[in-house]
Scaffold this motif. Structure first.
Motif, mmCIF file in Angstrom:
data_model
loop_
_atom_site.group_PDB
_atom_site.id
_atom_site.type_symbol
_atom_site.label_atom_id
_atom_site.label_comp_id
_atom_site.label_asym_id
_atom_site.label_seq_id
_atom_site.Cartn_x
_atom_site.Cartn_y
_atom_site.Cartn_z
ATOM 1 N N GLN A 11 0.808 -1.214 0.000
ATOM 2 C CA GLN A 11 0.000 0.000 0.000
ATOM 3 C C GLN A 11 0.848 1.274 0.000
ATOM 4 O O GLN A 11 1.975 1.270 0.487
ATOM 5 N N VAL A 12 0.257 2.331 -0.532
ATOM 6 C CA VAL A 12 0.820 3.675 -0.446
ATOM 7 C C VAL A 12 -0.335 4.636 -0.184
ATOM 8 O O VAL A 12 -1.466 4.382 -0.601
ATOM 9 N N PRO A 13 -0.071 5.748 0.504
ATOM 10 C CA PRO A 13 -1.158 6.703 0.736
ATOM 11 C C PRO A 13 -1.596 7.367 -0.561
ATOM 12 O O PRO A 13 -0.809 7.491 -1.502
ATOM 13 N N THR A 14 -2.842 7.779 -0.608
ATOM 14 C CA THR A 14 -3.304 8.560 -1.756
ATOM 15 C C THR A 14 -2.633 9.929 -1.694
ATOM 16 O O THR A 14 -2.089 10.313 -0.657
ATOM 17 N N PRO A 15 -2.684 10.696 -2.766
ATOM 18 C CA PRO A 15 -2.110 12.047 -2.721
ATOM 19 C C PRO A 15 -2.799 12.956 -1.693
ATOM 20 O O PRO A 15 -2.243 13.970 -1.300
ATOM 21 N N TRP A 16 -3.997 12.588 -1.246
ATOM 22 C CA TRP A 16 -4.774 13.423 -0.315
ATOM 23 C C TRP A 16 -4.777 12.876 1.101
ATOM 24 O O TRP A 16 -5.464 13.406 1.976
ATOM 25 N N THR A 17 -4.007 11.832 1.357
ATOM 26 C CA THR A 17 -3.981 11.207 2.676
ATOM 27 C C THR A 17 -3.132 12.027 3.637
ATOM 28 O O THR A 17 -1.979 12.340 3.329
ATOM 29 N N PRO A 18 -3.677 12.365 4.810
ATOM 30 C CA PRO A 18 -2.873 13.086 5.802
ATOM 31 C C PRO A 18 -1.670 12.242 6.249
ATOM 32 O O PRO A 18 -1.758 11.009 6.318
ATOM 33 N N ALA A 19 -0.593 12.903 6.560
ATOM 34 C CA ALA A 19 0.616 12.203 7.015
ATOM 35 C C ALA A 19 0.301 11.334 8.222
ATOM 36 O O ALA A 19 -0.461 11.721 9.103
ATOM 37 N N GLY A 20 0.883 10.142 8.240
ATOM 38 C CA GLY A 20 0.728 9.244 9.375
ATOM 39 C C GLY A 20 -0.533 8.403 9.352
ATOM 40 O O GLY A 20 -0.797 7.681 10.308
ATOM 41 N N THR A 21 -1.314 8.474 8.274
ATOM 42 C CA THR A 21 -2.523 7.653 8.186
ATOM 43 C C THR A 21 -2.475 6.801 6.922
ATOM 44 O O THR A 21 -1.655 7.026 6.040
ATOM 45 N N LYS A 22 -3.373 5.808 6.878
ATOM 46 C CA LYS A 22 -3.448 4.932 5.705
ATOM 47 C C LYS A 22 -4.779 5.138 5.008
ATOM 48 O O LYS A 22 -4.888 5.973 4.124
ATOM 49 N N TRP A 23 -5.775 4.379 5.415
ATOM 50 C CA TRP A 23 -7.099 4.511 4.817
ATOM 51 C C TRP A 23 -7.643 5.892 5.152
ATOM 52 O O TRP A 23 -7.615 6.329 6.292
#
Length: 113
Positions: free
Chosen positions: A88-100
Motif C-alpha cells: 500500500q501507499v497513501p493517496t495524494p490526499w492522505t494526511p501524514a501518518g494515516t493509511k485509509w
C-alpha cells in the motif's frame, strides 16, 4: 454507521496480485478482531491502484478511537498491517501518518425521493 475509505496500492502487477490473494482469506485473527470491535461488514474494491473500502459498523461497539487502541495492542494486527503496508501507499490526499482515508459523501439516491 457506514464508512467509505480510500487507499492506493504500489503500482506493481505482482504486488497487486499478492494483495488480492491475501484478501481471498484474511487471517482468522484479523477477521475476529474486526468483528469483536464492531465491524459488521466490509468490502474492498479496486480500480487500477486505487482501493475503495466500504465498512459498516455497530454504533454500540465501534468507534475509530477504540479501534485504533485495540489495533495498537494486538500483535497479529500489527503483523498484518506491516505486511499490508508493503503493498500500500497513501493517496495524494492522505494526511501524514494515516493509511485509509475517509471519503466525503456527495450524493445519496435516498435523498432524492
Amino acid at each position: 454507521m457506514r464508512y467509505a475509505l480510500a487507499l492506493d496500492l504500489v503500482d506493481d502487477a505482482q504486488r497487486i496480485a499478492d494483495y488480492e490473494k491475501a484478501h481471498e482469506t484474511i487471517w482468522p485473527a484479523v477477521r475476529d478482531h474486526l468483528f469483536s470491535n464492531g465491524v459488521i461488514a466490509m468490502e474492498i474494491y479496486r480500480l487500477g491502484t486505487r482501493l475503495f473500502m466500504v465498512m459498516d459498523t455497530d454504533d454500540a461497539i465501534y468507534s475509530p478511537e477504540a479501534m485504533a487502541r485495540a489495533d495498537a495492542t494486538n500483535p497479529a494486527i500489527a503483523e498484518w498491517e506491516a505486511l499490508m503496508w508493503t503493498y500500500q501507499v497513501p493517496t495524494p490526499w492522505t494526511p501524514a501518518g494515516t493509511k485509509w482515508t475517509a471519503l466525503r459523501k456527495i450524493f445519496s439516491l435516498d435523498s432524492q425521493r
